[in-house]
Write a protein that holds these residues in place. Structure first.
Motif, PDB file in Angstrom:
ATOM      1  N   THR A   1       0.681  -1.316   0.099  1.00 26.22           N
ATOM      2  CA  THR A   1       0.024  -0.050  -0.058  1.00 26.22           C
ATOM      3  C   THR A   1       0.923   1.144  -0.110  1.00 26.22           C
ATOM      4  OG1 THR A   1      -0.371  -0.162   2.251  1.00 26.22           O
ATOM      5  CG2 THR A   1      -1.828  -1.327   1.269  1.00 26.22           C
ATOM      6  N   ARG A   2       2.095   1.144   0.490  1.00 26.16           N
ATOM      7  CA  ARG A   2       2.896   2.489   0.732  1.00 26.16           C
ATOM      8  C   ARG A   2       3.966   2.598  -0.412  1.00 26.16           C
ATOM      9  NH1 ARG A   2       3.966   2.090   7.278  1.00 26.16           N
ATOM     10  NH2 ARG A   2       1.549   2.269   7.776  1.00 26.16           N
ATOM     11  N   ASP A   3       4.248   1.507  -1.283  1.00 29.98           N
ATOM     12  CA  ASP A   3       5.232   1.778  -2.525  1.00 29.98           C
ATOM     13  C   ASP A   3       4.643   1.810  -3.545  1.00 29.98           C
ATOM     14  OD1 ASP A   3       4.770  -0.713  -3.028  1.00 29.98           O
ATOM     15  OD2 ASP A   3       6.342  -1.721  -2.517  1.00 29.98           O
ATOM     16  N   LEU A   4       3.341   1.936  -3.826  1.00 29.68           N
ATOM     17  CA  LEU A   4       2.519   2.087  -4.953  1.00 29.68           C
ATOM     18  C   LEU A   4       2.565   3.596  -5.333  1.00 29.68           C
ATOM     19  CD1 LEU A   4       0.464   0.761  -6.949  1.00 29.68           C
ATOM     20  CD2 LEU A   4      -1.367   1.647  -5.456  1.00 29.68           C
ATOM     21  N   LEU A   5       3.137   3.924  -6.537  1.00 29.14           N
ATOM     22  CA  LEU A   5       3.171   5.164  -7.231  1.00 29.14           C
ATOM     23  C   LEU A   5       1.818   5.556  -7.655  1.00 29.14           C
ATOM     24  CD1 LEU A   5       6.226   4.407  -9.628  1.00 29.14           C
ATOM     25  CD2 LEU A   5       6.243   5.713  -7.464  1.00 29.14           C
ATOM     26  N   PRO A   6       1.843   7.093  -7.892  1.00 27.82           N
ATOM     27  CA  PRO A   6       0.224   7.838  -7.866  1.00 27.82           C
ATOM     28  C   PRO A   6      -0.235   7.078  -9.140  1.00 27.82           C
ATOM     29  CG  PRO A   6       2.222   9.511  -7.005  1.00 27.82           C
ATOM     30  CD  PRO A   6       2.874   8.000  -7.393  1.00 27.82           C
TER      31      PRO A   6
ATOM     32  N   ILE B   1       7.363   0.888  -6.270  1.00 24.33           N
ATOM     33  CA  ILE B   1       8.743   0.704  -6.278  1.00 24.33           C
ATOM     34  C   ILE B   1       9.188  -0.273  -5.595  1.00 24.33           C
ATOM     35  CG2 ILE B   1      10.638   2.232  -4.976  1.00 24.33           C
ATOM     36  CD1 ILE B   1       9.325   3.785  -7.304  1.00 24.33           C
ATOM     37  N   ASN B   2      10.469  -0.878  -6.424  1.00 27.30           N
ATOM     38  CA  ASN B   2      11.026  -2.131  -5.926  1.00 27.30           C
ATOM     39  C   ASN B   2      12.418  -1.869  -5.467  1.00 27.30           C
ATOM     40  OD1 ASN B   2       8.898  -4.561  -6.319  1.00 27.30           O
ATOM     41  ND2 ASN B   2       8.528  -3.172  -8.075  1.00 27.30           N
ATOM     42  N   TYR B   3      13.179  -2.372  -4.657  1.00 26.26           N
ATOM     43  CA  TYR B   3      14.375  -2.161  -4.275  1.00 26.26           C
ATOM     44  C   TYR B   3      15.161  -3.292  -4.589  1.00 26.26           C
ATOM     45  CZ  TYR B   3      12.840  -4.512  -0.059  1.00 26.26           C
ATOM     46  OH  TYR B   3      12.294  -5.182   0.953  1.00 26.26           O
ATOM     47  N   ASP B   4      16.635  -3.080  -4.843  1.00 25.62           N
ATOM     48  CA  ASP B   4      17.696  -4.156  -5.141  1.00 25.62           C
ATOM     49  C   ASP B   4      18.083  -3.877  -6.592  1.00 25.62           C
ATOM     50  OD1 ASP B   4      16.510  -5.693  -7.283  1.00 25.62           O
ATOM     51  OD2 ASP B   4      15.720  -7.369  -5.731  1.00 25.62           O
TER      52      ASP B   4
ATOM     53  N   LYS C   1       8.024  -1.185 -11.002  1.00 24.32           N
ATOM     54  CA  LYS C   1       7.691  -2.365 -11.529  1.00 24.32           C
ATOM     55  C   LYS C   1       6.093  -2.500 -11.063  1.00 24.32           C
ATOM     56  CE  LYS C   1      12.166  -4.637 -11.923  1.00 24.32           C
ATOM     57  NZ  LYS C   1      12.787  -5.874 -11.593  1.00 24.32           N
ATOM     58  N   ALA C   2       5.338  -3.361 -11.845  1.00 28.94           N
ATOM     59  CA  ALA C   2       4.047  -3.850 -11.532  1.00 28.94           C
ATOM     60  C   ALA C   2       4.437  -4.828 -10.332  1.00 28.94           C
ATOM     61  CB  ALA C   2       3.131  -4.262 -12.470  1.00 28.94           C
TER      62      ALA C   2
ATOM     63  N   ILE D   1      -8.066  -3.767   2.899  1.00 29.30           N
ATOM     64  CA  ILE D   1      -6.639  -3.518   2.482  1.00 29.30           C
ATOM     65  C   ILE D   1      -6.173  -4.272   1.536  1.00 29.30           C
ATOM     66  CG2 ILE D   1      -4.301  -3.113   3.230  1.00 29.30           C
ATOM     67  CD1 ILE D   1      -5.369  -2.511   5.961  1.00 29.30           C
ATOM     68  N   ILE D   2      -6.103  -5.657   1.484  1.00 30.34           N
ATOM     69  CA  ILE D   2      -5.719  -6.380   0.294  1.00 30.34           C
ATOM     70  C   ILE D   2      -6.602  -6.291  -0.841  1.00 30.34           C
ATOM     71  CG2 ILE D   2      -5.596  -8.783  -0.540  1.00 30.34           C
ATOM     72  CD1 ILE D   2      -4.532  -9.515   2.398  1.00 30.34           C
ATOM     73  N   GLY D   3      -7.907  -6.119  -0.745  1.00 30.02           N
ATOM     74  CA  GLY D   3      -8.926  -5.550  -1.626  1.00 30.02           C
ATOM     75  C   GLY D   3      -8.554  -4.452  -2.402  1.00 30.02           C
ATOM     76  N   TRP D   4      -8.043  -3.364  -1.581  1.00 27.05           N
ATOM     77  CA  TRP D   4      -7.818  -2.125  -2.299  1.00 27.05           C
ATOM     78  C   TRP D   4      -6.441  -2.340  -3.323  1.00 27.05           C
ATOM     79  CZ3 TRP D   4      -3.123   0.798  -2.242  1.00 27.05           C
ATOM     80  CH2 TRP D   4      -3.395   2.038  -2.696  1.00 27.05           C
ATOM     81  N   VAL D   5      -5.489  -3.173  -2.780  1.00 25.97           N
ATOM     82  CA  VAL D   5      -4.382  -3.497  -3.452  1.00 25.97           C
ATOM     83  C   VAL D   5      -4.518  -4.152  -4.607  1.00 25.97           C
ATOM     84  CG1 VAL D   5      -2.044  -4.780  -3.536  1.00 25.97           C
ATOM     85  CG2 VAL D   5      -2.897  -3.498  -1.370  1.00 25.97           C
TER      86      VAL D   5
END
Length: 298
Positions: free
Chosen positions: A252-257, A263-266, A272-273, A291-295
């Motif tokens: 929920t927090r790394d989703l871009l507008p 946003i994925n890290y490494d 990325k989707a 919350i999972i439904g929103w994602v």
């Protein structure tokens, strides 16, 4: 259609869909098979082309998709044709992968270079096309699937605290194993070993924040595996607090507008989707979670 030699550049399935990862239609080159229909026709007639191993591997995903299509479309004639094709392909694959098998002409192709590389697709074919396969083909496919039992899954024997690689949640061996549950060759101890690997991975390869040790540029929950575990009664693995933190906090927090990418890290990271099969599995397992439904909706 490509495997059957009927691919049309103007067909609906070639129209780009830019909603999918910002890319066009399916990468047809990944099928890695003959596009002129030669391979399909030869297998339909019971003839072997002795193609290279990558080509043989590449056709099993197509068989699985065709089996699913025949079921959805109630296409019994197409299913029976697929059954004949799979029968020939199975004999050729078995001659390559099983030491006690040879082709009708006596040739032995045995190499066992990658007996587990396409076994999850073989499992799908065994399941979805079962009604259209003859007894010999069914038995040979079961032997191929059983042949993966002695191949260790990462994390089965690894020290718990060292189980931090995304190899834990690759589901090819789990899919192949469960395809023959209740039949000769099934190994319940390997199932328990894979379950151990995933549980340790969520415990030591994932943080309480929902972030993971290896980074989400290349990592995954293995959502299809979580569904398989749940359907067998081991639903608790899908309730691991680190996994739920990933679903409810991280995603929920790394989703871009724009809501198309996270946003994925490494080193493989960046925008990325989300792993779609993970999101679909989470929604399936928690259909009423807001919350999972929103994602899932985003």
């Amino acid at each position: 259609e490509m495997l059957k030699g009927r691919f049309q550049r103007s067909a609906w399935y070639t129209v780009p869909d830019r909603r999918v990862h910002g890319r066009g239609f399916t990468d047809l080159f990944r099928i890695n098979c003959c596009g002129d229909g030669e391979l399909w026709r030869s297998y339909l007639d019971g003839r072997f082309l002795h193609k290279s191993e990558p080509t043989i591997d590449g056709i099993w995903p197509v068989f699985a998709m065709e089996a699913l299509r025949c079921l959805v479309d109630d296409d019994d004639a197409g299913g029976r044709e697929l059954g004949r094709v799979v029968g020939t392909a199975t004999a050729e694959y078995a001659a390559m992968m099983l030491p006690d098998h040879s082709l009708p002409d006596g040739q032995k192709l045995y190499s066992r270079k990658s007996i587990d590389s396409q076994m999850f697709n073989v499992a799908y074919v065994y399941d979805l096309a079962f009604q259209w396969l003859d007894a010999t083909t069914r038995d040979t496919l079961r032997q191929l699937l059983a042949g993966t039992v002695d191949i260790s899954h990462y994390g089965c024997f690894t020290p718990a605290i060292a189980t931090v690689s995304n190899w834990s949640t690759f589901t090819a061996s789990l899919t192949a194993l469960l395809a023959i549950e209740g039949e000769p060759g099934f190994n319940d101890l390997k199932y328990l070993g894979i379950l151990r690997a995933v549980r340790n991975f969520f415990t030591y390869g994932w943080y309480r924040s929902g972030a993971c040790f290896e980074g989400m540029g290349k990592n995954q929950l293995g959502g299809d595996g979580l569904v398989m575990f749940a359907l067998r009664g081991d639903r608790d693995i899908a309730a691991h607090p680190h996994m739920l933190a990933y679903a409810r906090e991280r995603l929920t927090r790394d989703l871009l507008p724009g809501r198309a990418e996270h946003i994925n890290y490494d080193r493989w990271g960046g925008p990325k989707a989300a792993r779609l099969f993970d999101v679909f599995a989470l929604h399936y397992l928690y259909p009423d979670d807001p919350i999972i439904g929103w994602v899932y909706r985003n």
